[in-house]
Design an enzyme around this catalytic site. Structure first.
Site, PDB file in Angstrom:
ATOM      1  N   PRO A  79       0.789  -1.231   0.000  1.00 43.55           N
ATOM      2  CG  PRO A  79      -0.142  -1.109   2.121  1.00 43.55           C
ATOM      3  CD  PRO A  79       0.522  -2.067   1.177  1.00 43.55           C
ATOM      4  CG  ASN A  80      -0.310   4.372   1.190  1.00 42.78           C
ATOM      5  OD1 ASN A  80      -1.266   4.898   0.623  1.00 42.78           O
ATOM      6  ND2 ASN A  80      -0.389   3.855   2.394  1.00 42.78           N
ATOM      7  NE  ARG A 128       0.401  12.745  -2.676  1.00 45.68           N
ATOM      8  CZ  ARG A 128      -0.759  12.132  -2.728  1.00 45.68           C
ATOM      9  NH1 ARG A 128      -1.220  11.508  -1.679  1.00 45.68           N
ATOM     10  NH2 ARG A 128      -1.469  12.132  -3.827  1.00 45.68           N
ATOM     11  CE1 TYR A 161       8.757   5.270   3.225  1.00 47.63           C
ATOM     12  CE2 TYR A 161       7.193   7.093   3.080  1.00 47.63           C
ATOM     13  CZ  TYR A 161       7.661   5.963   3.725  1.00 47.63           C
ATOM     14  OH  TYR A 161       7.051   5.521   4.854  1.00 47.63           O
ATOM     15  CG  ASN A 180       8.381  -2.062   0.245  1.00 51.95           C
ATOM     16  OD1 ASN A 180       7.764  -2.105   1.311  1.00 51.95           O
ATOM     17  ND2 ASN A 180       9.018  -0.985  -0.165  1.00 51.95           N
ATOM     18  CB  ALA A 228       1.595   0.206   6.514  1.00 50.17           C
ATOM     19  CD  GLU A 256      10.507  -7.372   6.339  1.00 46.80           C
ATOM     20  OE1 GLU A 256      10.519  -8.461   6.936  1.00 46.80           O
ATOM     21  OE2 GLU A 256      10.378  -6.281   6.911  1.00 46.80           O
ATOM     22  CG  HIS A 316      10.935  -2.308   4.655  1.00 50.25           C
ATOM     23  ND1 HIS A 316       9.573  -2.243   4.476  1.00 50.25           N
ATOM     24  CD2 HIS A 316      11.175  -3.417   5.388  1.00 50.25           C
ATOM     25  CE1 HIS A 316       9.011  -3.267   5.085  1.00 50.25           C
ATOM     26  NE2 HIS A 316       9.955  -3.999   5.639  1.00 50.25           N
ATOM     27  NE  ARG A 375      10.213   5.892   8.676  1.00 52.78           N
ATOM     28  CZ  ARG A 375       9.251   5.783   7.752  1.00 52.78           C
ATOM     29  NH1 ARG A 375       9.301   4.796   6.845  1.00 52.78           N
ATOM     30  NH2 ARG A 375       8.251   6.633   7.735  1.00 52.78           N
TER      31      ARG A 375
HETATM   32  O1  CA2 Z   1      10.356   1.984   3.744  1.00 56.09           O
HETATM   33  C1  CA2 Z   1       9.526   1.280   3.161  1.00 56.09           C
HETATM   34  O2  CA2 Z   1       9.714   0.805   2.034  1.00 56.09           O
HETATM   35  C2  CA2 Z   1       8.166   1.032   3.821  1.00 56.09           C
HETATM   36  O3  CA2 Z   1       7.738  -0.274   3.464  1.00 56.09           O
HETATM   37  C3  CA2 Z   1       7.223   2.074   3.282  1.00 56.09           C
HETATM   38  C4  CA2 Z   1       5.842   2.034   3.921  1.00 56.09           C
HETATM   39  C5  CA2 Z   1       5.964   2.061   5.448  1.00 56.09           C
HETATM   40  O4  CA2 Z   1       4.683   1.925   6.031  1.00 56.09           O
HETATM   41  C6  CA2 Z   1       6.883   0.969   5.955  1.00 56.09           C
HETATM   42  O5  CA2 Z   1       6.989   1.075   7.361  1.00 56.09           O
HETATM   43  C7  CA2 Z   1       8.256   1.094   5.340  1.00 56.09           C
HETATM   44  C8  CA2 Z   1       5.014   3.233   3.485  1.00 56.09           C
HETATM   45  C9  CA2 Z   1       4.905   3.418   2.023  1.00 56.09           C
HETATM   46  C10 CA2 Z   1       4.321   4.779   1.775  1.00 56.09           C
HETATM   47  O6  CA2 Z   1       4.800   5.229   0.550  1.00 56.09           O
HETATM   48  C11 CA2 Z   1       4.625   6.543   0.281  1.00 56.09           C
HETATM   49  C12 CA2 Z   1       5.315   7.033  -0.789  1.00 56.09           C
HETATM   50  C13 CA2 Z   1       5.209   8.348  -1.107  1.00 56.09           C
HETATM   51  C14 CA2 Z   1       4.362   9.179  -0.394  1.00 56.09           C
HETATM   52  C15 CA2 Z   1       3.658   8.673   0.672  1.00 56.09           C
HETATM   53  C16 CA2 Z   1       3.779   7.360   1.002  1.00 56.09           C
END
Ligand code: CA2
Length: 147
Positions: free
Chosen positions: A10-11, A18, A23, A74, A77, A98, A100, A107
Protein backbone atom coordinates in the site's frame (compact mmCIF):
# COMPACT_ATOMS: atom_id res chain seq x y z
CA UNK A 1 14.86 -19.06 -17.17
CA UNK A 2 14.24 -18.39 -13.47
CA UNK A 3 11.62 -15.78 -12.64
CA UNK A 4 11.19 -13.54 -9.59
CA UNK A 5 8.06 -11.77 -8.42
CA UNK A 6 8.51 -8.27 -6.98
CA UNK A 7 5.46 -7.26 -4.97
CA UNK A 8 4.77 -3.79 -3.59
CA UNK A 9 2.17 -2.95 -0.99
CA UNK A 10 0.00 0.00 0.00
CA UNK A 11 0.84 3.58 -0.91
CA UNK A 12 3.99 2.65 -2.82
CA UNK A 13 2.18 3.81 -5.98
CA UNK A 14 2.73 7.32 -4.54
CA UNK A 15 6.53 7.07 -4.60
CA UNK A 16 8.23 10.10 -6.07
CA UNK A 17 5.15 12.26 -5.65
CA UNK A 18 5.09 12.89 -1.86
CA UNK A 19 7.40 12.68 1.17
CA UNK A 20 10.63 12.61 -0.93
CA UNK A 21 12.60 13.31 2.27
CA UNK A 22 11.55 9.87 3.57
CA UNK A 23 11.10 7.76 0.44
CA UNK A 24 13.16 9.56 -2.23
CA UNK A 25 12.11 11.04 -5.55
CA UNK A 26 12.21 7.87 -7.65
CA UNK A 27 8.81 6.71 -8.89
CA UNK A 28 7.61 3.11 -8.76
CA UNK A 29 7.71 3.08 -12.59
CA UNK A 30 11.41 4.11 -12.41
CA UNK A 31 12.04 1.31 -9.92
CA UNK A 32 10.29 -1.21 -12.16
CA UNK A 33 12.45 -0.16 -15.13
CA UNK A 34 15.62 -0.51 -13.01
CA UNK A 35 14.51 -3.93 -11.79
CA UNK A 36 13.82 -5.11 -15.35
CA UNK A 37 17.28 -3.95 -16.51
CA UNK A 38 19.04 -5.65 -13.57
CA UNK A 39 17.05 -8.85 -13.98
CA UNK A 40 17.78 -8.97 -17.71
CA UNK A 41 21.52 -8.65 -17.04
CA UNK A 42 21.24 -11.68 -14.73
CA UNK A 43 19.10 -13.61 -17.22
CA UNK A 44 16.10 -13.51 -14.87
CA UNK A 45 12.46 -12.89 -15.76
CA UNK A 46 10.49 -10.71 -13.38
CA UNK A 47 6.91 -9.99 -12.48
CA UNK A 48 6.34 -6.57 -10.89
CA UNK A 49 3.11 -5.44 -9.28
CA UNK A 50 1.69 -3.08 -6.66
CA UNK A 51 -1.56 -3.22 -4.75
CA UNK A 52 -3.13 -1.21 -1.96
CA UNK A 53 -5.21 -4.26 -0.97
CA UNK A 54 -4.04 -6.97 1.41
CA UNK A 55 -6.17 -9.72 -0.17
CA UNK A 56 -4.88 -8.89 -3.66
CA UNK A 57 -1.32 -9.29 -2.38
CA UNK A 58 -2.26 -12.62 -0.78
CA UNK A 59 -3.76 -13.74 -4.14
CA UNK A 60 -0.57 -12.76 -5.99
CA UNK A 61 1.56 -14.74 -3.54
CA UNK A 62 -0.65 -17.82 -3.96
CA UNK A 63 -0.52 -17.50 -7.76
CA UNK A 64 3.29 -17.24 -7.65
CA UNK A 65 3.66 -20.90 -6.67
CA UNK A 66 4.98 -22.88 -9.64
CA UNK A 67 5.48 -19.72 -11.72
CA UNK A 68 8.18 -17.80 -9.83
CA UNK A 69 11.28 -19.10 -8.07
CA UNK A 70 11.34 -16.37 -5.44
CA UNK A 71 9.55 -13.34 -4.03
CA UNK A 72 10.79 -9.86 -3.20
CA UNK A 73 8.22 -8.14 -1.04
CA UNK A 74 7.93 -4.54 0.05
CA UNK A 75 4.68 -5.00 1.93
CA UNK A 76 4.60 -1.35 3.07
CA UNK A 77 2.65 -0.88 6.29
CA UNK A 78 1.22 -4.43 6.01
CA UNK A 79 4.70 -5.58 7.03
CA UNK A 80 3.89 -4.53 10.58
CA UNK A 81 0.34 -5.88 10.77
CA UNK A 82 -0.37 -8.71 8.34
CA UNK A 83 -0.52 -12.26 9.61
CA UNK A 84 -2.37 -13.03 6.34
CA UNK A 85 0.69 -12.10 4.25
CA UNK A 86 2.98 -14.02 6.59
CA UNK A 87 0.77 -17.13 6.28
CA UNK A 88 0.57 -16.76 2.47
CA UNK A 89 4.38 -16.65 2.17
CA UNK A 90 4.77 -19.65 4.45
CA UNK A 91 2.12 -21.57 2.49
CA UNK A 92 3.78 -21.22 -0.93
CA UNK A 93 7.21 -22.21 0.42
CA UNK A 94 9.00 -19.79 -1.92
CA UNK A 95 12.09 -17.91 -0.73
CA UNK A 96 11.10 -14.35 0.12
CA UNK A 97 13.21 -11.26 0.69
CA UNK A 98 11.57 -8.52 2.77
CA UNK A 99 12.46 -5.12 1.36
CA UNK A 100 12.02 -1.53 2.54
CA UNK A 101 13.18 1.75 1.10
CA UNK A 102 13.63 3.31 4.53
CA UNK A 103 15.54 1.97 7.52
CA UNK A 104 12.47 0.88 9.46
CA UNK A 105 14.61 0.26 12.59
CA UNK A 106 15.59 3.91 12.75
CA UNK A 107 11.94 4.98 12.62
CA UNK A 108 8.90 4.70 14.91
CA UNK A 109 8.70 1.72 17.29
CA UNK A 110 5.70 0.22 15.45
CA UNK A 111 7.85 -0.18 12.32
CA UNK A 112 10.32 -2.39 14.23
CA UNK A 113 7.87 -5.30 14.20
CA UNK A 114 7.69 -7.38 11.04
CA UNK A 115 5.46 -10.39 10.44
CA UNK A 116 7.17 -10.86 7.07
CA UNK A 117 10.66 -11.23 8.57
CA UNK A 118 9.48 -14.34 10.44
CA UNK A 119 9.08 -16.21 7.14
CA UNK A 120 11.68 -14.36 5.04
CA UNK A 121 15.08 -15.48 3.87
CA UNK A 122 16.41 -12.05 4.82
CA UNK A 123 15.62 -8.37 5.03
CA UNK A 124 17.04 -5.40 3.09
CA UNK A 125 16.15 -1.91 4.30
CA UNK A 126 17.45 1.62 4.33
CA UNK A 127 19.03 1.81 0.87
CA UNK A 128 16.18 3.60 -0.86
CA UNK A 129 15.39 2.49 -4.40
CA UNK A 130 18.83 0.80 -4.60
CA UNK A 131 17.41 -1.87 -2.31
CA UNK A 132 15.50 -3.37 -5.25
CA UNK A 133 18.58 -4.30 -7.34
CA UNK A 134 20.30 -5.42 -4.11
CA UNK A 135 17.38 -7.76 -3.42
CA UNK A 136 17.41 -9.09 -7.00
CA UNK A 137 21.14 -9.84 -6.71
CA UNK A 138 20.66 -11.53 -3.31
CA UNK A 139 17.80 -13.69 -4.60
CA UNK A 140 19.77 -14.57 -7.74
CA UNK A 141 22.71 -15.75 -5.61
CA UNK A 142 20.39 -17.71 -3.33
CA UNK A 143 18.61 -19.44 -6.23
CA UNK A 144 21.92 -20.35 -7.88
CA UNK A 145 23.21 -21.80 -4.62
CA UNK A 146 20.09 -23.90 -4.02
CA UNK A 147 19.29 -25.13 -7.57
O1 CA2 B 1 10.36 1.98 3.74
C1 CA2 B 1 9.53 1.28 3.16
O2 CA2 B 1 9.71 0.81 2.03
C2 CA2 B 1 8.17 1.03 3.82
O3 CA2 B 1 7.74 -0.27 3.46
C3 CA2 B 1 7.22 2.07 3.28
C4 CA2 B 1 5.84 2.03 3.92
C5 CA2 B 1 5.96 2.06 5.45
O4 CA2 B 1 4.68 1.92 6.03
C6 CA2 B 1 6.88 0.97 5.95
O5 CA2 B 1 6.99 1.07 7.36
C7 CA2 B 1 8.26 1.09 5.34
C8 CA2 B 1 5.01 3.23 3.49
C9 CA2 B 1 4.90 3.42 2.02
C10 CA2 B 1 4.32 4.78 1.78
O6 CA2 B 1 4.80 5.23 0.55
C11 CA2 B 1 4.63 6.54 0.28
C12 CA2 B 1 5.32 7.03 -0.79
C13 CA2 B 1 5.21 8.35 -1.11
C14 CA2 B 1 4.36 9.18 -0.39
C15 CA2 B 1 3.66 8.67 0.67
C16 CA2 B 1 3.78 7.36 1.00
Amino acid sequence: MTALLILNGPNLNLLGTRQPEVYGSTTLADIEATCRAHAKALNLDIGFMQSNHEGALVDEIHAAKGVFGGLILNAGAYTHTSIALMDAIASVELPCIELHLSNVHAREEFRHTSYIAKVALGVICGFGANGYPLAIAAMHTHLQATS
